[in-house]
Design an enzyme around this catalytic site. Structure first.
Site, PDB file in Angstrom:
ATOM      1  N   GLY A  20       0.816  -1.226   0.000  1.00 30.64           N
ATOM      2  CA  GLY A  20       0.000   0.000   0.000  1.00 30.64           C
ATOM      3  C   GLY A  20       0.842   1.265   0.000  1.00 30.64           C
ATOM      4  O   GLY A  20       2.080   1.209  -0.034  1.00 30.64           O
ATOM      5  N   ALA A  21       0.148   2.432   0.036  1.00 36.02           N
ATOM      6  CA  ALA A  21       0.838   3.740   0.006  1.00 36.02           C
ATOM      7  C   ALA A  21       1.731   3.896   1.229  1.00 36.02           C
ATOM      8  O   ALA A  21       2.896   4.294   1.126  1.00 36.02           O
ATOM      9  CB  ALA A  21      -0.175   4.881  -0.061  1.00 36.02           C
ATOM     10  N   ARG A  47      -4.004 -11.209  -3.646  1.00 34.38           N
ATOM     11  CA  ARG A  47      -3.834 -10.586  -4.953  1.00 34.38           C
ATOM     12  C   ARG A  47      -2.397 -10.135  -5.212  1.00 34.38           C
ATOM     13  O   ARG A  47      -1.908 -10.160  -6.340  1.00 34.38           O
ATOM     14  CB  ARG A  47      -4.792  -9.387  -5.037  1.00 34.38           C
ATOM     15  N   SER A  48      -1.712  -9.678  -4.141  1.00 33.49           N
ATOM     16  CA  SER A  48      -0.348  -9.152  -4.301  1.00 33.49           C
ATOM     17  C   SER A  48       0.722 -10.196  -4.008  1.00 33.49           C
ATOM     18  O   SER A  48       1.916  -9.911  -4.178  1.00 33.49           O
ATOM     19  CB  SER A  48      -0.147  -7.963  -3.362  1.00 33.49           C
ATOM     20  N   ARG A 107      -7.497   2.015  18.351  1.00 33.99           N
ATOM     21  CA  ARG A 107      -6.918   3.201  18.990  1.00 33.99           C
ATOM     22  C   ARG A 107      -7.612   3.594  20.292  1.00 33.99           C
ATOM     23  O   ARG A 107      -6.959   4.062  21.224  1.00 33.99           O
ATOM     24  CB  ARG A 107      -6.956   4.393  18.025  1.00 33.99           C
ATOM     25  N   CYS A 137      -3.072  10.127  11.288  1.00 34.14           N
ATOM     26  CA  CYS A 137      -2.047  11.003  10.715  1.00 34.14           C
ATOM     27  C   CYS A 137      -2.212  12.473  11.098  1.00 34.14           C
ATOM     28  O   CYS A 137      -1.224  13.198  11.246  1.00 34.14           O
ATOM     29  CB  CYS A 137      -2.014  10.856   9.192  1.00 34.14           C
ATOM     30  N   SER A 167      -2.999  12.429   0.030  1.00 34.76           N
ATOM     31  CA  SER A 167      -2.526  11.072   0.312  1.00 34.76           C
ATOM     32  C   SER A 167      -3.068  10.534   1.630  1.00 34.76           C
ATOM     33  O   SER A 167      -2.961   9.330   1.882  1.00 34.76           O
ATOM     34  CB  SER A 167      -0.994  11.020   0.321  1.00 34.76           C
ATOM     35  N   LYS A 234     -11.320  12.016  15.875  1.00 38.64           N
ATOM     36  CA  LYS A 234     -10.043  11.337  16.124  1.00 38.64           C
ATOM     37  C   LYS A 234      -9.027  12.308  16.718  1.00 38.64           C
ATOM     38  O   LYS A 234      -8.298  11.967  17.653  1.00 38.64           O
ATOM     39  CB  LYS A 234      -9.490  10.744  14.821  1.00 38.64           C
ATOM     40  N   HIS A 263       0.501  16.998   5.917  1.00 39.71           N
ATOM     41  CA  HIS A 263      -0.617  17.696   6.551  1.00 39.71           C
ATOM     42  C   HIS A 263      -0.089  18.948   7.258  1.00 39.71           C
ATOM     43  O   HIS A 263       1.001  18.917   7.841  1.00 39.71           O
ATOM     44  CB  HIS A 263      -1.274  16.822   7.629  1.00 39.71           C
ATOM     45  N   ASN A 336       2.458  13.230   6.343  1.00 39.08           N
ATOM     46  CA  ASN A 336       1.432  12.320   6.856  1.00 39.08           C
ATOM     47  C   ASN A 336       1.711  10.860   6.543  1.00 39.08           C
ATOM     48  O   ASN A 336       1.123   9.975   7.158  1.00 39.08           O
ATOM     49  CB  ASN A 336       0.049  12.698   6.316  1.00 39.08           C
TER      50      ASN A 336
END
Lengths: 358, 358
Positions: A20-21, A47-48, A107, A137, A167, A234, A263, A336
């Site tokens: 992922g990112a 899938r990956s 969290r 983030c 992002s 959050k 951010h 972030n």
């Protein structure tokens, strides 16, 4: 959780969500920070599986998420959607791994510490479920600096307005911002009439509820009671938990801006004691994980374009409020994907690694 | 100032600065609102004299600024830099015109009223110098809505973070934002490393101290004591003056965003009495000059791309603060060239025109 055997074996790490990112930034961070791990296993969805990714200069094959991948794992980082963490983090913990989870699933669980190493490292040892949570983030983009000021002045209230990057909504957010910028670039007629930017981006909004290019969008997350967004709650709830201030007054308005990554936040912070501008600047400049960039006379203040890709929380525009000697106004920037996600996760994992090695 | 002669003659208007960014919007506004003027004279610097501009469907030749252009003028609007207003507004007033000035030159002069017709129309009559000042665009982007809430709940404190458009820095600001958007559009590698956006725009920053495309810049105006920007102090001082609240607590952080036109603000407003979300929404919805656009369940909230080119102040994201029953959190948008500049000036001039006609 016992310490590792005395042979000096380095802990085995699993990175769940490696493709992922945030996962991509994590592999980059693992390749550049001090190498405290033995084996590193890369885990993703079926899938990956089979993909090869680089970490620590080696190509490592991605394996599919399954209970067995956690056998022998000492620390498991999770960078996956909430529902995936909710299901799989307990599985990893049950198999003996200490989980460091970057989702929102745990969290606010009272049995899961929410950790920012510069602020509350000791909390990482109190983990009855074997899970440690990494904050959101937006909270992470300010908490190191605010924590340092809190330690000195005693925080009583925060009013926060965010300038959040695309992002934060993942790769889909990044992609749609680039698409929109490509469509509007060079069109000098745009931005003067209501709806013309919306037409120009052809309603290709991706994960955002309005065009992001040439615009700002006062929404992030899902709708909660009272008109609040989940992102705003959050910031309130996580800040309270990290600082150990369950009664802290927090009012946040979260707004998305056409920035790829990093951010920013405008923060009005009220303390229990009087503040001083120079003293606050010196405190911030001397705090680990914080860079003070505050010389407006020379136009020196943090901006996302100058902060992206770096580790610290950057702070500028430090001012004592004109009408409240106990309040400071600040502008902060943090990447972030790094401190806001992968870096803080890596720092927590390093705390655990040091602990396991005794 | 006496009223016009009883023949029913309509007042003569001079528009000083007719060729600028605000001037252009002003001619548009004069052409679409009720036509209360007789002659309209267009005035600009000698450089622009002789140009022909359209107003009320007619081509009018621009004349060069000189004392004589104010002879026979009843109302003179000034949309020029502070220094030009400081010199020429008194000249126009001396020749008998009521000056409506959109510069910062006279706003804090105790003998010059600072007027927002929806909030303090009566102040326009108290003008010992013959000058009425139009507020700063950032203050104007919120004051109609905040004024309506103040009338009901009694305002005691404002914490404001702005998302200000490039056109607040004039045509040069608009031009450089378009230039930068053209240079970055389609470049998907940008925004991941510190400095890459700065390189891509080739340090062509125009009136801004950092790149504006793909960025946000926490600065507007000039440096004042304590690290405050002039823009931030204007929000504080002008809000106090317009609302007649010299002791109002105000903390503002002003930030430029890559939007062409329309300022947005995240506002935390504290009142003397308890507030109610639904009641506040109803109050705003019923206030002249305000549009309530607040249904986050349907992703309805104001954004600059949807507000630009319209007259009202748009308000959304109305929430009662979770930790203060006397506080509201809001997100507001207003076109900084219309209500933020030309429209409010036109509204003040219309008040004066009605007064002059008795």
């Amino acid at each position: 959780m016992s310490t590792l055997d005395p042979s000096g074996r380095k802990p085995t790490l699993a990175v769940v969500g490696a493709t992922g990112a945030v996962g991509g930034v994590m592999l980059d961070i693992l390749s550049t920070r001090q190498d405290v791990y033995g084996e590193i296993r890369l885990v993703a969805s079926a899938r990956s599986a089979g993909k090869k990714l680089s970490v620590r200069g080696q190509r490592v094959e991605v394996v599919a998420l399954a209970p067995e991948v956690f056998d022998g794992v000492d620390i498991a980082m999770f960078d996956v959607p909430d529902a995936v963490s909710a299901e799989w983090a307990p599985v990893a913990a049950e198999r003996g791994a200490v989980v460091v989870d970057n989702s929102g699933a745990f969290r606010m669980d009272p049995d899961v510490p929410l950790v920012v190493p510069e602020v509350n490292a000791d909390d990482a040892r109190k983990r009855p479920r074997g899970i440690i949570a990494n904050p959101n983030c937006t909270t992470l983009s300010m908490i190191v600096a605010i924590g340092a000021l809190h330690e000195h002045y005693g925080l009583s209230e925060l009013v926060v307005a965010s300038y959040q990057a695309a992002s934060g909504a993942g790769q889909a957010g990044i992609d749609v911002l680039y698409d929109q910028l490509e469509r509007i670039g060079g069109k000098r007629e745009l931005g003067h009439r209501a709806g013309d930017v919306r037409s120009a981006v052809d309603d290709d909004l991706g994960p955002f509820p309005a065009p992001l290019a040439m615009n700002v969008v006062p929404w992030a997350g899902s709708l909660q009671d009272g008109g609040w967004s989940s992102e705003e709650l959050k910031v309130r709830n996580e800040t309270r938990k990290i600082l150990g201030l369950p009664g802290l007054k927090v009012a946040a308005t979260c707004v998305r801006v056409p920035v790829v990554t990093t951010h920013s936040l405008a923060v009005h912070a009220v303390f229990e004691s009087r503040v001083d501008q120079r003293e606050a600047q010196a405190l911030l400049a001397g705090s680990p994980g914080v860079v003070l960039n505050d010389n407006p006379e020379m136009y020196e203040f943090p901006t996302p374009a100058d902060v992206v890709g770096t580790d610290p929380t950057w702070v500028g525009r430090v001012r004592r409020s004109l009408d409240d000697p106990k309040a400071l106004d600040l502008f902060l920037c943090g990447d972030n994907l790094r401190k806001g996600a992968a870096l803080n996760t890596a720092q927590i994992a390093e705390l655990v690694a040091a602990e396991l090695r005794g």
